[in-house]
Design a protein around this motif. Structure first.
Motif, PDB file in Angstrom:
ATOM      1  N   ILE A 151       0.849  -1.182   0.000  1.00  0.00           N
ATOM      2  CA  ILE A 151       0.000   0.000   0.000  1.00  0.00           C
ATOM      3  C   ILE A 151       0.887   1.235   0.000  1.00  0.00           C
ATOM      4  O   ILE A 151       1.775   1.372   0.834  1.00  0.00           O
ATOM      5  CB  ILE A 151      -0.932   0.020   1.238  1.00  0.00           C
ATOM      6  N   ASN A 152       0.624   2.123  -0.936  1.00  0.00           N
ATOM      7  CA  ASN A 152       1.362   3.368  -1.032  1.00  0.00           C
ATOM      8  C   ASN A 152       0.456   4.478  -0.505  1.00  0.00           C
ATOM      9  O   ASN A 152      -0.456   4.925  -1.204  1.00  0.00           O
ATOM     10  CB  ASN A 152       1.766   3.638  -2.487  1.00  0.00           C
ATOM     11  N   MET A 170      -2.024   8.894  -5.108  1.00  0.00           N
ATOM     12  CA  MET A 170      -3.321   9.532  -5.327  1.00  0.00           C
ATOM     13  C   MET A 170      -4.420   8.476  -5.496  1.00  0.00           C
ATOM     14  O   MET A 170      -5.593   8.797  -5.462  1.00  0.00           O
ATOM     15  CB  MET A 170      -3.271  10.434  -6.565  1.00  0.00           C
ATOM     16  N   VAL A 171      -4.029   7.214  -5.691  1.00  0.00           N
ATOM     17  CA  VAL A 171      -4.986   6.124  -5.850  1.00  0.00           C
ATOM     18  C   VAL A 171      -5.479   5.713  -4.469  1.00  0.00           C
ATOM     19  O   VAL A 171      -4.673   5.423  -3.588  1.00  0.00           O
ATOM     20  CB  VAL A 171      -4.332   4.918  -6.573  1.00  0.00           C
ATOM     21  N   PRO A 172      -6.814   5.680  -4.269  1.00  0.00           N
ATOM     22  CA  PRO A 172      -7.334   5.283  -2.960  1.00  0.00           C
ATOM     23  C   PRO A 172      -6.842   3.894  -2.556  1.00  0.00           C
ATOM     24  O   PRO A 172      -6.610   3.030  -3.406  1.00  0.00           O
ATOM     25  CB  PRO A 172      -8.850   5.272  -3.168  1.00  0.00           C
ATOM     26  N   ILE A 173      -6.699   3.677  -1.260  1.00  0.00           N
ATOM     27  CA  ILE A 173      -6.157   2.420  -0.745  1.00  0.00           C
ATOM     28  C   ILE A 173      -7.002   1.228  -1.188  1.00  0.00           C
ATOM     29  O   ILE A 173      -6.463   0.207  -1.600  1.00  0.00           O
ATOM     30  CB  ILE A 173      -6.020   2.476   0.789  1.00  0.00           C
ATOM     31  N   TYR A 174      -8.330   1.367  -1.147  1.00  0.00           N
ATOM     32  CA  TYR A 174      -9.159   0.228  -1.538  1.00  0.00           C
ATOM     33  C   TYR A 174      -8.935  -0.140  -3.004  1.00  0.00           C
ATOM     34  O   TYR A 174      -8.962  -1.314  -3.372  1.00  0.00           O
ATOM     35  CB  TYR A 174     -10.645   0.477  -1.228  1.00  0.00           C
ATOM     36  N   GLU A 175      -8.684   0.859  -3.870  1.00  0.00           N
ATOM     37  CA  GLU A 175      -8.403   0.582  -5.281  1.00  0.00           C
ATOM     38  C   GLU A 175      -7.041  -0.089  -5.450  1.00  0.00           C
ATOM     39  O   GLU A 175      -6.876  -0.946  -6.316  1.00  0.00           O
ATOM     40  CB  GLU A 175      -8.468   1.862  -6.116  1.00  0.00           C
ATOM     41  N   ALA A 216     -10.695  -1.767   8.610  1.00  0.00           N
ATOM     42  CA  ALA A 216     -11.394  -2.951   8.110  1.00  0.00           C
ATOM     43  C   ALA A 216     -12.437  -2.553   7.066  1.00  0.00           C
ATOM     44  O   ALA A 216     -12.707  -3.314   6.125  1.00  0.00           O
ATOM     45  CB  ALA A 216     -12.057  -3.699   9.260  1.00  0.00           C
ATOM     46  N   LEU A 217     -13.004  -1.361   7.191  1.00  0.00           N
ATOM     47  CA  LEU A 217     -13.991  -0.885   6.206  1.00  0.00           C
ATOM     48  C   LEU A 217     -13.366  -0.710   4.825  1.00  0.00           C
ATOM     49  O   LEU A 217     -14.018  -0.941   3.807  1.00  0.00           O
ATOM     50  CB  LEU A 217     -14.620   0.434   6.672  1.00  0.00           C
ATOM     51  N   THR A 218     -12.103  -0.316   4.780  1.00  0.00           N
ATOM     52  CA  THR A 218     -11.396  -0.159   3.507  1.00  0.00           C
ATOM     53  C   THR A 218     -11.222  -1.516   2.834  1.00  0.00           C
ATOM     54  O   THR A 218     -11.466  -1.664   1.632  1.00  0.00           O
ATOM     55  CB  THR A 218     -10.023   0.511   3.737  1.00  0.00           C
ATOM     56  N   VAL A 219     -10.821  -2.517   3.598  1.00  0.00           N
ATOM     57  CA  VAL A 219     -10.658  -3.871   3.060  1.00  0.00           C
ATOM     58  C   VAL A 219     -12.010  -4.409   2.620  1.00  0.00           C
ATOM     59  O   VAL A 219     -12.142  -4.999   1.547  1.00  0.00           O
ATOM     60  CB  VAL A 219      -9.997  -4.812   4.095  1.00  0.00           C
ATOM     61  N   LYS A 220     -13.043  -4.187   3.434  1.00  0.00           N
ATOM     62  CA  LYS A 220     -14.400  -4.653   3.104  1.00  0.00           C
ATOM     63  C   LYS A 220     -14.860  -4.053   1.787  1.00  0.00           C
ATOM     64  O   LYS A 220     -15.438  -4.739   0.936  1.00  0.00           O
ATOM     65  CB  LYS A 220     -15.363  -4.287   4.237  1.00  0.00           C
ATOM     66  N   LYS A 221     -14.589  -2.767   1.593  1.00  0.00           N
ATOM     67  CA  LYS A 221     -14.977  -2.089   0.351  1.00  0.00           C
ATOM     68  C   LYS A 221     -14.263  -2.724  -0.848  1.00  0.00           C
ATOM     69  O   LYS A 221     -14.864  -2.967  -1.899  1.00  0.00           O
ATOM     70  CB  LYS A 221     -14.648  -0.596   0.438  1.00  0.00           C
ATOM     71  N   ALA A 222     -12.990  -3.030  -0.688  1.00  0.00           N
ATOM     72  CA  ALA A 222     -12.222  -3.671  -1.764  1.00  0.00           C
ATOM     73  C   ALA A 222     -12.791  -5.054  -2.071  1.00  0.00           C
ATOM     74  O   ALA A 222     -13.009  -5.408  -3.235  1.00  0.00           O
ATOM     75  CB  ALA A 222     -10.746  -3.766  -1.374  1.00  0.00           C
TER      76      ALA A 222
END
Length: 123
Positions: free
Chosen positions: A5-6, A10-15, A50-56
């Protein structure tokens, strides 16, 4: 599963997660029916919400790359060859688009770009 993860991107973490998992599925690093880390485990490993991972994971499932079985986890979906080919095609098109934009920034016209493309294809 190794994801990078960078946080300054500018790319969102979930993307970033989606892109990396898709790449692992497309290049067969992740195999059909292989289980992905749980949302909690991956969020802890990456030190993100965890919400970021869930979204991915939800996005990957919507796109047909994974299947979630309630109480069991998220698994790599059975290979849909058409979906895989379309995804690979989109990646190649995006790379071509970037190359064309760069060529135009350097003042190249369509004929010059076509010549370069033809030369590369001959190699």
């Amino acid at each position: 599963m190794k994801l990078i993860i960078n946080t300054s991107s500018m790319v969102p973490i979930y993307e970033q997660i989606i892109d990396q998992i898709k790449a692992m599925i497309l290049n067969h690093t992740l195999q059909e029916n292989e289980i992905l880390p749980s949302v909690r485990a991956l969020s802890k490993e990456l030190k993100i919400s965890a919400l970021t991972v869930k979204k991915a994971y939800d996005n990957l499932e919507q796109e047909g790359f994974t299947v979630t079985v309630h109480g069991k986890g998220t698994f790599v979906a059975a290979a849909n060859t058409e979906l895989m080919k379309e995804e690979q095609r989109k990646e190649v098109e995006a790379e071509f688009e970037l190359a064309i934009q760069k060529g135009r920034r350097y003042g190249m016209d369509d004929e010059e770009l076509k010549e370069i493309f033809a030369l590369i294809l001959e190699e």
